[in-house]
Design a protein around this motif. Structure first.
Motif, mmCIF file in Angstrom:
data_model
loop_
_atom_site.group_PDB
_atom_site.id
_atom_site.type_symbol
_atom_site.label_atom_id
_atom_site.label_comp_id
_atom_site.label_asym_id
_atom_site.label_seq_id
_atom_site.Cartn_x
_atom_site.Cartn_y
_atom_site.Cartn_z
ATOM 1 N N LEU A 13 0.869 -1.078 -0.241
ATOM 2 C CA LEU A 13 0.085 -0.039 -0.087
ATOM 3 C C LEU A 13 1.013 1.237 0.068
ATOM 4 O O LEU A 13 0.473 2.265 -0.528
ATOM 5 C CB LEU A 13 -0.927 0.265 0.998
ATOM 6 N N ARG A 72 -15.692 -3.423 -1.335
ATOM 7 C CA ARG A 72 -13.852 -3.526 -1.713
ATOM 8 C C ARG A 72 -13.273 -2.114 -2.054
ATOM 9 O O ARG A 72 -13.894 -1.347 -2.664
ATOM 10 C CB ARG A 72 -13.806 -4.570 -2.735
ATOM 11 N N CYS A 73 -12.315 -1.847 -1.372
ATOM 12 C CA CYS A 73 -11.664 -0.634 -1.529
ATOM 13 C C CYS A 73 -10.523 -0.572 -2.754
ATOM 14 O O CYS A 73 -10.136 0.456 -3.433
ATOM 15 C CB CYS A 73 -10.748 -0.541 -0.180
ATOM 16 N N THR A 74 -10.143 -1.856 -3.095
ATOM 17 C CA THR A 74 -9.081 -1.867 -4.136
ATOM 18 C C THR A 74 -9.503 -1.224 -5.634
ATOM 19 O O THR A 74 -8.744 -0.610 -6.256
ATOM 20 C CB THR A 74 -8.371 -3.216 -4.422
ATOM 21 N N ILE A 77 -9.326 2.228 -5.287
ATOM 22 C CA ILE A 77 -7.801 2.857 -5.109
ATOM 23 C C ILE A 77 -7.416 2.759 -6.705
ATOM 24 O O ILE A 77 -6.571 3.926 -6.927
ATOM 25 C CB ILE A 77 -7.015 1.816 -4.407
ATOM 26 N N SER A 123 -8.479 7.463 -4.434
ATOM 27 C CA SER A 123 -7.587 6.608 -4.103
ATOM 28 C C SER A 123 -7.099 6.785 -2.655
ATOM 29 O O SER A 123 -6.872 5.942 -2.161
ATOM 30 C CB SER A 123 -6.370 6.818 -5.218
ATOM 31 N N LEU A 127 -7.598 4.042 0.533
ATOM 32 C CA LEU A 127 -6.436 3.241 1.012
ATOM 33 C C LEU A 127 -6.251 3.678 2.581
ATOM 34 O O LEU A 127 -5.999 2.584 3.192
ATOM 35 C CB LEU A 127 -5.127 3.956 0.283
ATOM 36 N N THR A 189 0.732 0.630 -9.216
ATOM 37 C CA THR A 189 -0.318 0.594 -8.362
ATOM 38 C C THR A 189 -0.944 -0.837 -8.683
ATOM 39 O O THR A 189 -1.360 -1.574 -7.785
ATOM 40 C CB THR A 189 -1.303 1.544 -8.572
ATOM 41 N N LEU A 193 -1.586 -3.993 -5.969
ATOM 42 C CA LEU A 193 -2.743 -4.380 -5.352
ATOM 43 C C LEU A 193 -3.093 -5.795 -6.028
ATOM 44 O O LEU A 193 -4.335 -6.251 -5.282
ATOM 45 C CB LEU A 193 -3.755 -3.535 -6.132
ATOM 46 N N GLU A 197 -6.250 -7.400 -1.268
ATOM 47 C CA GLU A 197 -7.640 -7.315 -0.519
ATOM 48 C C GLU A 197 -8.495 -8.401 -0.267
ATOM 49 O O GLU A 197 -8.921 -8.807 0.652
ATOM 50 C CB GLU A 197 -8.475 -6.107 -0.862
#
Length: 441
Positions: A13, A72-74, A77, A123, A127, A189, A193, A197
């Protein structure tokens, strides 16, 4: 329940955060200087454009709320990074276009800086929310500090490499460097990633899923928490002081010291290098002296702000003395002071993010991110407008910039006063991020 991140996940990250910093430093430092010096445009113009990208970031709480609701965050991001990279290259194109078609360049720049703001908000907030949720409590502060330092490293590397590639300056070189940075950050990035996650998070048997909460209610609940509210005010004032010098320093170095675009970009890298060293020194001191007065979170916050004010007073001297002044050393000292101050602020942020109502980490991160963004928007406009006004009233450019730096020093002293009154919160050993980082390393 999703598996907690180890240090390998935190470092991955951190690479994402470094990528974010690489695009940001290109727009806040290099493009700002090119508009003012090479294009002979008012300093207020890049100030307004950067204010736009910060104002767009008021969307941060809403994005953090989405993370809180179990998404989900990815994807956020990565999508944010693609948006940021595209905005960064379009900003360079708009800057070049201003040289021949001012109106068309301005329109393109407005679009570009809007994309930059959306990219940073999506992003960056996602993160930090992912960090707060997937790092165990005893490692959160150290994890956030590690990620932050890698972002500063991204500043330093990008400023140094792009500064070397930009000399001798030409519009074609600027576009090529911006394109290279954009492609590199998206690729890095995406690689960082992959598989990080995992699938969308779900509550375990002992943790029934929480009922959906409306965004407005979640934001009001976060603001109603006294500690979160006090910290929001402190973030706004301190970041206002921090951001005022950001857009003024490179034009100052170009006009008063006669530095080239590449040299001023490298000067920005020197400042960020000082910031990185300041963070490491503060972390080491906190690990060794936690429990002493000078090892507390509040102590580092207060004296970091005071030292930043003194470094800005040094820049006042630089404006009055001119090229004989040790500018590079002065700028390094400014970075050193702001780095020590920043690490204390990060410690507060990560400590408070997990406090209060459970499951609202993203909203709190977004709230503080929005306060910082608004402060940066106002600070950029105030700094550049003040430099334009003083240069219009005073023929001596050095004296004009000295007055702006003096005003900024006063703001840092006011931020130190707020910190001394307890704005950042706890001063306990567990709250000090340096101790956490020292034990982690």
């Amino acid at each position: 329940m999703s598996k907690a991140f180890g240090w390998r996940g935190v470092l991955r990250l951190g690479l994402v955060q470094a990528s974010l910093g690489a695009v940001v430093v290109l727009t806040t430092a290099t493009l700002n200087r090119v508009m003012v010096v090479e294009m002979a445009l008012p300093a207020l113009l890049p100030g307004l454009l950067l204010a736009l990208h910060y104002l767009v970031q008021v969307s941060r709480p809403r994005m953090g709320h989405g993370s809180d609701q179990g998404r989900r965050c990815t994807p956020w991001i990565l999508g944010g990074m693609v948006t940021l990279a595209a905005g960064g290259w379009l900003a360079a194109l708009g800057t070049v276009l201003m040289g021949s078609h001012l109106a068309a360049g301005l329109v393109l720049a407005l679009l570009a800086y809007t994309l930059i703001g959306l990219g940073v908000a999506a992003s960056g907030t996602s993160l930090l929310a992912l960090l707060a949720k997937r790092v165990v409590p005893e490692r959160r502060a150290a994890a956030a500090t590690t990620v932050w330092m890698l972002m500063i490293a991204g500043f330093v590397v990008t400023a140094g490499v792009s500064g070397s590639l930009l000399d001798p300056f030409s519009p074609a070189r600027l576009l090529a460097v911006a394109a290279g940075v954009a492609v590199a950050v998206v690729v890095l990035t995406a690689l960082a990633l992959i598989g990080l996650e995992g699938p969308a998070q779900h509550a375990g048997p002992a943790e029934p899923p929480a009922a959906p909460v409306h965004f407005k209610q979640a934001l009001l609940d976060a603001w109603a928490e006294p500690r979160a509210r006090r910290f929001t005010v402190f973030v706004f004032v301190s970041m206002l002081a921090f951001s005022m010098q950001d857009l003024v320093l490179e034009p100052f170095a170009g006009l008063v010291f006669g530095l080239t675009p590449g040299a001023t970009t490298r000067l920005s890298g020197t400042q960020h290098g000082g910031t990185l060293v300041g963070m490491l020194l503060a972390a080491a001191a906190g690990s060794r002296w936690a429990g002493w007065r000078w090892g507390t979170l509040r102590g580092w916050t207060v004296w970091g702000c005071v030292a930043s004010a003194l470094a800005l007073v040094g820049l006042v001297g630089a404006g009055l003395v001119g090229p004989a002044w040790p500018l590079r050393a002065n700028v390094f000292a400014l970075g050193l002071a702001t780095g020590a101050f920043s690490i204390a602020a990060i410690g507060s942020m990560m400590g408070l993010a997990s406090a209060g109502t459970v499951g609202r980490e993203g909203v709190r991160m977004g709230l503080w991110g929005a306060a910082q963004a608004l402060a940066f928007a106002l600070g950029g406009v105030l700094g550049t407008a003040a430099s334009d006004l003083t240069r219009w009233l005073i023929a001596d450019a050095g004296l004009a910039y000295a007055l702006v730096f003096l005003l900024d020093a006063g703001l840092f002293l006011y931020a130190a006063r707020l910190a001394a009154r307890g704005a950042p919160g706890a001063t306990s050993r567990s709250a000090f991020v340096g101790g956490q980082l020292g034990s982690a390393l």
